[in-house]
Design a protein around this motif. Structure first.
Motif, PDB file in Angstrom:
ATOM      1  N   LEU A  14       0.834  -1.206   0.000  1.00  0.00           N
ATOM      2  CA  LEU A  14       0.000   0.000   0.000  1.00  0.00           C
ATOM      3  C   LEU A  14       0.866   1.254   0.000  1.00  0.00           C
ATOM      4  CD1 LEU A  14      -2.926  -0.780   2.483  1.00  0.00           C
ATOM      5  CD2 LEU A  14      -3.075  -0.474   0.007  1.00  0.00           C
ATOM      6  N   ASN A  15       1.933   1.240   0.776  1.00  0.00           N
ATOM      7  CA  ASN A  15       2.809   2.410   0.821  1.00  0.00           C
ATOM      8  C   ASN A  15       3.485   2.657  -0.525  1.00  0.00           C
ATOM      9  OD1 ASN A  15       2.216   3.082   3.478  1.00  0.00           O
ATOM     10  ND2 ASN A  15       3.852   1.817   4.315  1.00  0.00           N
ATOM     11  N   ARG A  16       3.866   1.592  -1.198  1.00  0.00           N
ATOM     12  CA  ARG A  16       4.453   1.756  -2.537  1.00  0.00           C
ATOM     13  C   ARG A  16       3.434   2.358  -3.503  1.00  0.00           C
ATOM     14  NH1 ARG A  16       6.905  -3.219  -1.157  1.00  0.00           N
ATOM     15  NH2 ARG A  16       5.300  -4.424  -2.261  1.00  0.00           N
ATOM     16  N   ALA A  17       2.216   1.828  -3.469  1.00  0.00           N
ATOM     17  CA  ALA A  17       1.162   2.358  -4.341  1.00  0.00           C
ATOM     18  C   ALA A  17       0.819   3.796  -3.964  1.00  0.00           C
ATOM     19  CB  ALA A  17      -0.081   1.475  -4.242  1.00  0.00           C
ATOM     20  N   GLY A  18       0.818   4.085  -2.666  1.00  0.00           N
ATOM     21  CA  GLY A  18       0.527   5.437  -2.213  1.00  0.00           C
ATOM     22  C   GLY A  18       1.550   6.436  -2.707  1.00  0.00           C
ATOM     23  N   ARG A  19       2.814   6.052  -2.672  1.00  0.00           N
ATOM     24  CA  ARG A  19       3.870   6.941  -3.184  1.00  0.00           C
ATOM     25  C   ARG A  19       3.715   7.178  -4.677  1.00  0.00           C
ATOM     26  NH1 ARG A  19       6.942   3.962   0.669  1.00  0.00           N
ATOM     27  NH2 ARG A  19       7.621   2.465  -0.935  1.00  0.00           N
ATOM     28  N   ALA A  20       3.341   6.121  -5.404  1.00  0.00           N
ATOM     29  CA  ALA A  20       3.156   6.249  -6.846  1.00  0.00           C
ATOM     30  C   ALA A  20       1.987   7.180  -7.169  1.00  0.00           C
ATOM     31  CB  ALA A  20       2.928   4.877  -7.469  1.00  0.00           C
ATOM     32  N   ALA A  74       2.684   9.592   2.181  1.00  0.00           N
ATOM     33  CA  ALA A  74       3.660   9.927   1.142  1.00  0.00           C
ATOM     34  C   ALA A  74       3.724  11.428   0.880  1.00  0.00           C
ATOM     35  CB  ALA A  74       3.317   9.197  -0.155  1.00  0.00           C
ATOM     36  N   THR A  75       2.704  12.171   1.319  1.00  0.00           N
ATOM     37  CA  THR A  75       2.676  13.630   1.131  1.00  0.00           C
ATOM     38  C   THR A  75       2.698  14.293   2.497  1.00  0.00           C
ATOM     39  OG1 THR A  75       0.250  13.473   0.913  1.00  0.00           O
ATOM     40  CG2 THR A  75       1.554  13.543  -1.130  1.00  0.00           C
ATOM     41  N   HIS A  76       1.532  14.640   3.002  1.00  0.00           N
ATOM     42  CA  HIS A  76       1.453  15.146   4.370  1.00  0.00           C
ATOM     43  C   HIS A  76       0.060  14.841   4.920  1.00  0.00           C
ATOM     44  CE1 HIS A  76      -0.241  18.414   1.944  1.00  0.00           C
ATOM     45  NE2 HIS A  76      -0.938  18.752   3.007  1.00  0.00           N
ATOM     46  N   ARG A  77       0.040  14.431   6.167  1.00  0.00           N
ATOM     47  CA  ARG A  77      -1.216  14.112   6.833  1.00  0.00           C
ATOM     48  C   ARG A  77      -1.864  15.373   7.371  1.00  0.00           C
ATOM     49  NH1 ARG A  77      -0.130  10.352  11.433  1.00  0.00           N
ATOM     50  NH2 ARG A  77       1.947  11.246  11.434  1.00  0.00           N
ATOM     51  N   THR A  78      -3.187  15.423   7.310  1.00  0.00           N
ATOM     52  CA  THR A  78      -3.921  16.555   7.874  1.00  0.00           C
ATOM     53  C   THR A  78      -4.978  16.040   8.845  1.00  0.00           C
ATOM     54  OG1 THR A  78      -5.663  16.576   6.170  1.00  0.00           O
ATOM     55  CG2 THR A  78      -3.626  17.823   5.701  1.00  0.00           C
ATOM     56  N   ASP A  79      -5.363  16.875   9.781  1.00  0.00           N
ATOM     57  CA  ASP A  79      -6.410  16.491  10.722  1.00  0.00           C
ATOM     58  C   ASP A  79      -7.732  16.245   9.995  1.00  0.00           C
ATOM     59  OD1 ASP A  79      -4.683  16.620  12.851  1.00  0.00           O
ATOM     60  OD2 ASP A  79      -5.279  18.637  13.461  1.00  0.00           O
TER      61      ASP A  79
END
Length: 200
Positions: A14-20, A74-79
């Motif tokens: 999932l993390n690989r796909a998320g980065r893509a 992969a980007t930035h988390r928001t509340d």
């Protein structure tokens, strides 16, 4: 109960796909919207009388539910992203039992019981998260989350497994719902007891 083990298996791909996806400009909130739309589509297919076919959008929606967090990491988390994700999850979790209640009148009572137990269990989950945030408690055992994730007997993995089972065996919706709902109440009671120990 199974979420920790499941996260160990699914997080790397999932993390690989998320980065893509993030590299192509896809936002986490957009993935959440797609996941919610697919989940509601699955509920509509169930209500229209084809629970087996509902498995396709149902499972796709859960894939999106995992991908939105991966894109956020992969980007930035928001509340807001974390809030929107849990909001969408609860809408989906409520829509599926409602759809089975619409599908057949004999499902109405077990569907109502299931929704009640989801309500109780969800309250035990979210109420604990609020108090944990207040006290600065954190855990990443079930993956990096926007809120404190209190483990229990029944978690996301078990719920998705249950939804798959009732889609495959719609005639067994009633008895399976009574059993799963009872286990939800056990989970909520255990969370309450845990909160009594940690928060007093």
């Amino acid at each position: 109960m199974l979420d920790i083990q499941a996260r160990r298996l699914i997080d790397p791909p999932l993390n690989r796909a998320g980065r893509a996806l993030a590299a192509r400009g896809v936002t986490a909130n957009a993935v959440t919207v797609i996941g919610l739309s697919l989940g509601l589509a699955a509920a509509a297919v169930i209500a229209l009388g084809a629970p087996g076919w509902a498995l396709i959008p149902l499972l796709a929606s859960r894939l999106m539910d995992g991908l939105d967090g991966a894109v956020a990491r992969a980007t930035h988390r928001t509340d807001f992203g974390g809030y929107f994700d849990i909001f969408s999850d609860f809408v989906f979790y409520g829509a599926v039992p409602l759809a089975f209640g619409i599908l057949s009148p004999q499902n109405a009572l077990p569907a109502a019981f299931l929704l009640f137990t989801f309500y109780v269990n969800g309250t035990s989950f979210l109420g604990y998260a609020i108090m944990a945030e207040k006290r600065g408690l954190e855990t990443s055992a079930q993956g990096v989350k926007s809120l404190y994730y209190s483990a229990g007997l029944l978690e996301g993995t078990e719920t998705i497994g249950f939804f798959v089972l009732i889609c495959l065996l719609p005639d067994w919706f009633g008895p399976l719902s009574w059993i799963f709902g009872a286990l939800c109440l056990v989970t909520a009671t255990a969370r309450l007891a845990n909160a009594r120990t940690l928060l007093t």
